[in-house]
Motif scaffolding. Structure first.
Motif, PDB file in Angstrom:
ATOM      1  N   GLU A 141      54.993 -11.816 -42.265  1.00  9.01           N
ATOM      2  CA  GLU A 141      54.935 -10.680 -43.294  1.00  9.01           C
ATOM      3  C   GLU A 141      54.421  -9.585 -42.437  1.00  9.01           C
ATOM      4  N   PRO A 142      55.438  -9.116 -41.329  1.00  4.79           N
ATOM      5  CA  PRO A 142      55.165  -8.186 -40.345  1.00  4.79           C
ATOM      6  C   PRO A 142      54.758  -6.865 -41.038  1.00  4.79           C
ATOM      7  N   GLN A 143      53.844  -5.937 -40.439  1.00  4.94           N
ATOM      8  CA  GLN A 143      53.505  -4.715 -40.697  1.00  4.94           C
ATOM      9  C   GLN A 143      52.703  -3.903 -39.806  1.00  4.94           C
ATOM     10  N   ASP A 144      52.871  -2.440 -39.995  1.00  3.99           N
ATOM     11  CA  ASP A 144      52.358  -1.641 -39.096  1.00  3.99           C
ATOM     12  C   ASP A 144      50.697  -1.901 -38.719  1.00  3.99           C
ATOM     13  N   LEU A 145      50.459  -1.736 -37.284  1.00  2.00           N
ATOM     14  CA  LEU A 145      49.227  -2.061 -36.819  1.00  2.00           C
ATOM     15  C   LEU A 145      48.595  -0.897 -36.063  1.00  2.00           C
ATOM     16  N   GLU A 146      47.224  -0.875 -36.189  1.00  2.00           N
ATOM     17  CA  GLU A 146      46.639   0.447 -35.366  1.00  2.00           C
ATOM     18  C   GLU A 146      45.979  -0.282 -34.280  1.00  2.00           C
ATOM     19  N   PHE A 147      45.952   0.318 -32.984  1.00  2.00           N
ATOM     20  CA  PHE A 147      45.359  -0.055 -31.965  1.00  2.00           C
ATOM     21  C   PHE A 147      44.423   1.179 -31.473  1.00  2.00           C
ATOM     22  N   ILE A 148      43.196   0.642 -31.220  1.00  2.00           N
ATOM     23  CA  ILE A 148      42.337   1.920 -30.617  1.00  2.00           C
ATOM     24  C   ILE A 148      42.061   1.076 -29.046  1.00  2.00           C
ATOM     25  N   PHE A 149      42.497   2.162 -28.095  1.00  2.00           N
ATOM     26  CA  PHE A 149      42.299   1.833 -26.916  1.00  2.00           C
ATOM     27  C   PHE A 149      41.142   2.684 -26.207  1.00  2.00           C
ATOM     28  N   GLU A 150      40.300   2.036 -25.335  1.00  2.00           N
ATOM     29  CA  GLU A 150      39.510   2.723 -24.380  1.00  2.00           C
ATOM     30  C   GLU A 150      39.975   2.538 -23.100  1.00  2.00           C
ATOM     31  N   LEU A 151      40.593   3.470 -22.336  1.00  2.00           N
ATOM     32  CA  LEU A 151      40.881   3.373 -21.014  1.00  2.00           C
ATOM     33  C   LEU A 151      39.617   3.597 -20.042  1.00  2.00           C
ATOM     34  N   LEU A 152      39.422   2.275 -19.516  1.00  2.00           N
ATOM     35  CA  LEU A 152      38.208   2.322 -18.481  1.00  2.00           C
ATOM     36  C   LEU A 152      38.620   2.744 -16.997  1.00  2.00           C
ATOM     37  N   THR A 153      39.342   2.100 -16.476  1.00  2.00           N
ATOM     38  CA  THR A 153      39.757   2.298 -15.164  1.00  2.00           C
ATOM     39  C   THR A 153      41.225   2.268 -14.766  1.00  2.00           C
ATOM     40  N   TYR A 154      41.697   3.045 -13.956  1.00  2.00           N
ATOM     41  CA  TYR A 154      43.042   2.964 -13.512  1.00  2.00           C
ATOM     42  C   TYR A 154      42.964   2.812 -11.722  1.00  2.00           C
ATOM     43  N   THR A 155      43.702   1.690 -11.197  1.00  2.00           N
ATOM     44  CA  THR A 155      43.762   1.727  -9.644  1.00  2.00           C
ATOM     45  C   THR A 155      45.269   1.456  -9.276  1.00  2.00           C
ATOM     46  N   ASP A 156      45.390   2.216  -8.291  1.00  7.77           N
ATOM     47  CA  ASP A 156      46.862   1.873  -7.715  1.00  7.77           C
ATOM     48  C   ASP A 156      46.726   0.892  -7.031  1.00  7.77           C
ATOM     49  N   GLN A 157      48.050   0.108  -6.785  1.00 14.72           N
ATOM     50  CA  GLN A 157      48.170  -1.110  -6.005  1.00 14.72           C
ATOM     51  C   GLN A 157      47.431  -1.198  -4.614  1.00 14.72           C
ATOM     52  N   GLU A 158      47.591   0.054  -3.806  1.00 13.43           N
ATOM     53  CA  GLU A 158      47.107   0.120  -2.640  1.00 13.43           C
ATOM     54  C   GLU A 158      45.537   0.109  -2.484  1.00 13.43           C
ATOM     55  N   ASP A 159      44.874   0.229  -3.588  1.00 17.92           N
ATOM     56  CA  ASP A 159      43.760   0.300  -3.857  1.00 17.92           C
ATOM     57  C   ASP A 159      42.691  -0.967  -4.250  1.00 17.92           C
ATOM     58  N   TYR A 160      43.714  -1.866  -4.370  1.00 18.62           N
ATOM     59  CA  TYR A 160      42.912  -3.139  -4.867  1.00 18.62           C
ATOM     60  C   TYR A 160      43.414  -4.644  -4.348  1.00 18.62           C
ATOM     61  N   GLU A 161      42.910  -5.418  -4.061  1.00 14.80           N
ATOM     62  CA  GLU A 161      43.341  -6.766  -3.660  1.00 14.80           C
ATOM     63  C   GLU A 161      44.014  -7.338  -4.678  1.00 14.80           C
ATOM     64  N   ARG A 162      45.146  -7.609  -4.706  1.00 11.44           N
ATOM     65  CA  ARG A 162      46.068  -8.172  -5.735  1.00 11.44           C
ATOM     66  C   ARG A 162      45.642  -9.977  -5.993  1.00 11.44           C
ATOM     67  N   GLU A 163      45.619 -10.188  -6.997  1.00 10.85           N
ATOM     68  CA  GLU A 163      45.234 -11.603  -7.332  1.00 10.85           C
ATOM     69  C   GLU A 163      46.552 -12.457  -7.287  1.00 10.85           C
ATOM     70  N   ASN A 164      46.643 -13.657  -6.828  1.00  8.06           N
ATOM     71  CA  ASN A 164      47.825 -14.391  -6.485  1.00  8.06           C
ATOM     72  C   ASN A 164      48.784 -14.336  -7.639  1.00  8.06           C
ATOM     73  N   TRP A 165      48.331 -14.257  -8.818  1.00  6.10           N
ATOM     74  CA  TRP A 165      49.366 -14.626  -9.878  1.00  6.10           C
ATOM     75  C   TRP A 165      49.964 -13.291 -10.147  1.00  6.10           C
ATOM     76  N   THR A 166      49.723 -12.165  -9.583  1.00  2.00           N
ATOM     77  CA  THR A 166      50.742 -10.910  -9.696  1.00  2.00           C
ATOM     78  C   THR A 166      51.470 -10.775  -8.790  1.00  2.00           C
ATOM     79  N   LEU A 167      51.566 -11.774  -7.728  1.00  2.00           N
ATOM     80  CA  LEU A 167      52.585 -11.768  -6.574  1.00  2.00           C
ATOM     81  C   LEU A 167      53.877 -12.246  -7.079  1.00  2.00           C
ATOM     82  N   ASN A 168      54.944 -11.628  -6.317  1.00  2.00           N
ATOM     83  CA  ASN A 168      56.286 -12.699  -6.861  1.00  2.00           C
ATOM     84  C   ASN A 168      56.365 -13.678  -5.460  1.00  2.00           C
ATOM     85  N   SER A 169      57.193 -14.298  -5.544  1.00  5.10           N
ATOM     86  CA  SER A 169      57.638 -15.392  -4.683  1.00  5.10           C
ATOM     87  C   SER A 169      57.532 -15.181  -3.231  1.00  5.10           C
ATOM     88  N   SER A 170      58.352 -13.829  -3.068  1.00  5.98           N
ATOM     89  CA  SER A 170      58.244 -13.429  -1.419  1.00  5.98           C
ATOM     90  C   SER A 170      56.849 -13.067  -0.960  1.00  5.98           C
TER      91      SER A 170
END
Length: 329
Positions: A141-170
């Motif tokens: 029985e799908p219904q509308d939902l409310e999401f309350i978000f608190e955005l804690l941090t934002y980090t651009d790609q070049e500013d953090y070491e990416r974990e392996n699971w986020t990498l593509n095959s190449s």
């Protein structure tokens, strides 16, 4: 709280500010990493909470933008926020088809349960059971939902070491030689455990890549053979720190692929001595001498040491037995 309707392309999402950000809005880019807390509520009179990221371990959620997160509306909502902001988003049920399945996975992860892929069979959603009553109800029985978000941090790609699971095959393939180089540098410094960790990380990537190939096909064999130097290095690292059984295991991985690999045979022989498997050690040493005549002198020295150790062990056993016999008289 101020009502804000997102632009026409995001029809079906209504935003309300709860606590504005003190920072300028982030220019969200793909591969950026965000961390945030969330609360999920029903749009009923009681605003019933059905999920809260702060419960259980209380850790915020981490998301890599642009990786097709299963609840697509969440990325849309987060992209409208600034760091430190708390906002409420009411999302139309038409945008929440995948929400029950995705939330099941998030709950399972928080609970430390194995994550399984949810598949929809011929019976459709009506016969699907997620193991959570509230999610099963939303599924049927799908219904509308409310999401309350608190955005804690934002980090651009070049500013953090990416974990392996986020990498593509190449990207994963490009990381392998870097990990080998890092491991080698650590090994030169005598940091065997740390070097081993780098080699194992490379092996994990190679294993992940081979799983995508058909076993025994050309590409699978190519990737599998790339594991050999890492197993060899790991065997030496484990040998150096006295983890003889692990050293044997890693050397044997090489020999399963290359039965005549002299380095692997010699390292396994040394590890077998340490683990006190003299018969296996002798067989490996003798095979090394047969395969590489330049190592015959080295092997003779090792076999002489092994013979001496066997004699000492035999003498110790005799003394121990004599002591037991005298003690029983």
């Amino acid at each position: 709280m101020t009502d804000v309707h997102l632009d026409d392309s995001n029809y079906g999402i209504k935003k309300k500010f709860i606590a504005p950000s003190k920072h300028p809005p982030s220019k969200f880019r793909d591969e950026a990493k965000v961390t945030f807390h969330y609360v999920v509520r029903l749009c009923d009179d009681d605003h019933t909470v059905i999920d809260d990221s702060r419960k259980d371990n209380g850790k915020p959620m981490e998301l890599i933008m642009g990786h097709s997160f299963k609840i697509e509306s969440w990325e849309v909502c987060l992209k409208s926020m600034g760091v430190g902001e708390v906002s409420s988003f009411t999302v139309d049920k038409s945008l929440l088809f995948s929400f029950p399945m995705a939330m099941k996975q998030l709950r399972d992860i928080r609970a430390g349960k194995p994550v399984t892929k949810t598949s929809i069979c011929c019976g459709g959603l009506q016969n699907l059971q997620l193991g959570y009553d509230d999610l099963d109800k939303l599924l049927k029985e799908p219904q509308d939902l409310e999401f309350i978000f608190e955005l804690l941090t934002y980090t651009d790609q070049e500013d953090y070491e990416r974990e392996n699971w986020t990498l593509n095959s190449s990207e994963k393939e490009a990381l392998i030689p870097r990990l080998k180089e890092q491991g080698n540098e650590l090994y030169k410094c005598g940091c065997n455990k740390e070097a081993g960790a780098k080699y194992e990380e490379a092996l994990d990537i190679l294993e992940n890549l081979t799983l995508k190939e058909k076993p025994r096909e050309v590409e699978w064999i190519k990737l599998d053979n790339q594991k050999i130097p890492f197993f060899l290095n790991l065997s030496q690292c484990q040998l150096n720190i006295g983890n003889y059984y692990k050293a044997i295991t890693f050397a044997s991985e090489v020999l399963d692929r290359e039965p005549d690999n002299v380095k692997a045979l010699f390292r396994r022989a040394k590890a077998n001595v340490g683990a006190w498997n003299p018969k296996e050690a002798r067989a490996d040493f003798e095979r090394v001498a047969k395969l590489d005549s330049s190592l015959e002198k080295t092997v003779r020295i090792q076999l002489a040491k092994l013979t001496q150790l066997e004699k000492e062990k035999t003498d110790e056993d005799k003394k121990r037995l004599e002591g037991k016999l005298l003690g029983s008289i």
